[in-house]
Design a protein around this motif. Structure first.
Motif, PDB file in Angstrom:
ATOM      1  N   UNK A  80      37.745  44.146  36.072  1.00  0.00           N
ATOM      2  CA  UNK A  80      38.082  43.586  37.382  1.00  0.00           C
ATOM      3  C   UNK A  80      37.293  44.300  38.480  1.00  0.00           C
ATOM      4  N   UNK A  81      37.155  45.606  38.351  1.00  0.00           N
ATOM      5  CA  UNK A  81      36.387  46.370  39.331  1.00  0.00           C
ATOM      6  C   UNK A  81      34.933  45.891  39.378  1.00  0.00           C
ATOM      7  N   UNK A  82      34.333  45.706  38.207  1.00  0.00           N
ATOM      8  CA  UNK A  82      32.954  45.226  38.142  1.00  0.00           C
ATOM      9  C   UNK A  82      32.841  43.813  38.704  1.00  0.00           C
ATOM     10  N   UNK A  83      33.852  42.981  38.416  1.00  0.00           N
ATOM     11  CA  UNK A  83      33.842  41.614  38.942  1.00  0.00           C
ATOM     12  C   UNK A  83      33.946  41.573  40.451  1.00  0.00           C
ATOM     13  N   UNK A  84      34.724  42.480  41.023  1.00  0.00           N
ATOM     14  CA  UNK A  84      34.861  42.532  42.484  1.00  0.00           C
ATOM     15  C   UNK A  84      33.517  42.792  43.158  1.00  0.00           C
ATOM     16  N   UNK A  85      32.705  43.666  42.578  1.00  0.00           N
ATOM     17  CA  UNK A  85      31.402  43.962  43.180  1.00  0.00           C
ATOM     18  C   UNK A  85      30.498  42.729  43.116  1.00  0.00           C
ATOM     19  N   UNK A  86      30.681  41.908  42.069  1.00  0.00           N
ATOM     20  CA  UNK A  86      29.822  40.737  41.893  1.00  0.00           C
ATOM     21  C   UNK A  86      30.145  39.627  42.885  1.00  0.00           C
ATOM     22  N   UNK A  87      31.436  39.408  43.175  1.00  0.00           N
ATOM     23  CA  UNK A  87      31.807  38.240  43.968  1.00  0.00           C
ATOM     24  C   UNK A  87      31.731  38.480  45.470  1.00  0.00           C
ATOM     25  N   UNK A  88      31.287  39.649  45.899  1.00  0.00           N
ATOM     26  CA  UNK A  88      31.222  39.918  47.329  1.00  0.00           C
ATOM     27  C   UNK A  88      29.988  39.290  47.972  1.00  0.00           C
ATOM     28  N   UNK A 121      31.594  50.363  47.594  1.00  0.00           N
ATOM     29  CA  UNK A 121      32.213  49.572  46.541  1.00  0.00           C
ATOM     30  C   UNK A 121      33.582  49.061  46.971  1.00  0.00           C
ATOM     31  N   UNK A 122      33.967  47.931  46.370  1.00  0.00           N
ATOM     32  CA  UNK A 122      35.313  47.395  46.579  1.00  0.00           C
ATOM     33  C   UNK A 122      36.234  47.906  45.476  1.00  0.00           C
ATOM     34  N   UNK A 123      37.519  47.860  45.749  1.00  0.00           N
ATOM     35  CA  UNK A 123      38.508  48.284  44.753  1.00  0.00           C
ATOM     36  C   UNK A 123      39.838  47.598  45.039  1.00  0.00           C
ATOM     37  N   UNK A 124      40.586  47.352  43.983  1.00  0.00           N
ATOM     38  CA  UNK A 124      41.944  46.833  44.161  1.00  0.00           C
ATOM     39  C   UNK A 124      42.809  47.916  44.792  1.00  0.00           C
ATOM     40  N   UNK A 125      43.587  47.524  45.807  1.00  0.00           N
ATOM     41  CA  UNK A 125      44.539  48.488  46.372  1.00  0.00           C
ATOM     42  C   UNK A 125      45.971  48.122  45.981  1.00  0.00           C
ATOM     43  N   UNK A 126      46.053  47.394  44.852  1.00  0.00           N
ATOM     44  CA  UNK A 126      47.361  47.031  44.286  1.00  0.00           C
ATOM     45  C   UNK A 126      47.258  47.176  42.776  1.00  0.00           C
ATOM     46  N   UNK A 127      48.350  47.399  42.086  1.00  0.00           N
ATOM     47  CA  UNK A 127      48.304  47.510  40.626  1.00  0.00           C
ATOM     48  C   UNK A 127      47.764  46.236  39.989  1.00  0.00           C
ATOM     49  N   UNK A 157      42.488  43.819  48.311  1.00  0.00           N
ATOM     50  CA  UNK A 157      41.159  44.398  48.095  1.00  0.00           C
ATOM     51  C   UNK A 157      40.843  45.385  49.208  1.00  0.00           C
ATOM     52  N   UNK A 158      40.422  46.580  48.825  1.00  0.00           N
ATOM     53  CA  UNK A 158      40.023  47.592  49.792  1.00  0.00           C
ATOM     54  C   UNK A 158      38.692  48.194  49.391  1.00  0.00           C
ATOM     55  N   UNK A 159      38.403  49.348  49.949  1.00  0.00           N
ATOM     56  CA  UNK A 159      37.125  50.008  49.685  1.00  0.00           C
ATOM     57  C   UNK A 159      37.345  51.285  48.900  1.00  0.00           C
ATOM     58  N   UNK A 160      36.440  51.517  47.969  1.00  0.00           N
ATOM     59  CA  UNK A 160      36.523  52.724  47.155  1.00  0.00           C
ATOM     60  C   UNK A 160      35.758  53.853  47.830  1.00  0.00           C
ATOM     61  N   UNK A 161      36.084  55.090  47.457  1.00  0.00           N
ATOM     62  CA  UNK A 161      35.348  56.225  47.983  1.00  0.00           C
ATOM     63  C   UNK A 161      33.925  56.227  47.459  1.00  0.00           C
TER      64      UNK A 161
END
Length: 241
Positions: free
Chosen positions: A100-108, A191-197, A173-177
């Motif tokens: 899911x993390x990798x997919x988030x970077x792709x769909x932005x 990078x983007x990251x989920x901010x929910x479980x 969706x939030x931002x990763x460090x």
């Protein structure tokens, strides 16, 4: 010199000589005009040959652009599909979270096409160059431009879709460090990251729809690449390059 000779022959009433002088003048003017026309025609033929050479180079350059365009979508599309698989199972595993993390970077975002069409434009807009084209050749070049522009229009539409409803705006969706390397890298994008479980995110329809939309966009982009390749192959064969 001719004018002096004509004047003398008129005074002497030597009409044959006057007529001969007049014929020489007319012939000189005719040859001058004809030579200018020949030079202009030769110049246009040389310019046309150069335009065709440029078109052949442009077709080869566009092949590379299409190949890069296809590559820019093929790998992210796989990541998006893996992310959808992970979201559909709702499995709370490190592997699913990574997908899911990798997919988030792709769909932005979406890559652009940007073909080279300067030679195509010259050959379809310059009247002097168009006059030198046989009807069949003119139609082939016009078809090449029409299809390349249609692919370009489609890619522009696709490229703008993610910006109409950015995935960054989704509440889950939030931002990763950023790592130190990422901070100093040229062109850095956080990078983007989920901010929910994940077990919560996998039930969010809007989030899943964003992935499905990009999957459709990626598939459409690959179809555009196939059309572009087919168009370039056909044009190259028909034009004899």
């Amino acid at each position: 010199m001719i004018l002096r000779s004509v004047s003398k022959n008129v005074r002497d009433q030597n009409w044959f000589a006057v007529g001969l002088d007049f014929a020489i003048v007319v012939l000189g003017v005719f040859l001058g005009i004809q030579l200018g026309n020949w030079n202009e025609a030769r110049s246009e033929r040389e310019r046309y040959a150069a335009a065709l050479d440029q078109l052949a180079e442009e077709i080869e350059a566009n092949r590379e652009i299409v190949a890069q365009y296809r590559s820019d979508y093929a790998e992210p599309l796989e990541r998006v599909r893996h992310a959808l698989d992970a979201l559909s199972t709702c499995a709370v595993m490190a592997e699913a979270e990574a997908a899911v993390d990798a997919g988030l970077q792709a769909i932005r975002g979406t890559p652009g096409f940007y073909p080279q069409i300067s030679a195509i434009r010259d050959l379809t807009e310059d009247d002097a160059l168009k006059r030198l084209q046989a009807p069949k050749e003119r139609r082939q070049i016009q078809d090449l431009r029409r299809l390349i522009e249609r692919v370009d229009e489609g890619s522009n539409f696709v490229e703008n879709l993610p910006f109409r409803n950015p995935i960054e705006d989704h509440p889950m969706v939030g931002y990763a460090g950023a790592t130190e390397d990422e901070r100093t890298r040229s062109g850095f994008v956080r990078r983007l990251a989920l901010n929910a479980p994940l077990e919560e995110a996998c039930r969010d329809e809007a989030l899943i729809e964003a992935f499905y939309l990009w999957e459709r966009v990626g598939g459409f982009a690959l179809r555009l690449a196939a059309i572009a390749d087919e168009t370039l192959d056909t044009s190259e064969a028909e034009l004899g390059f």
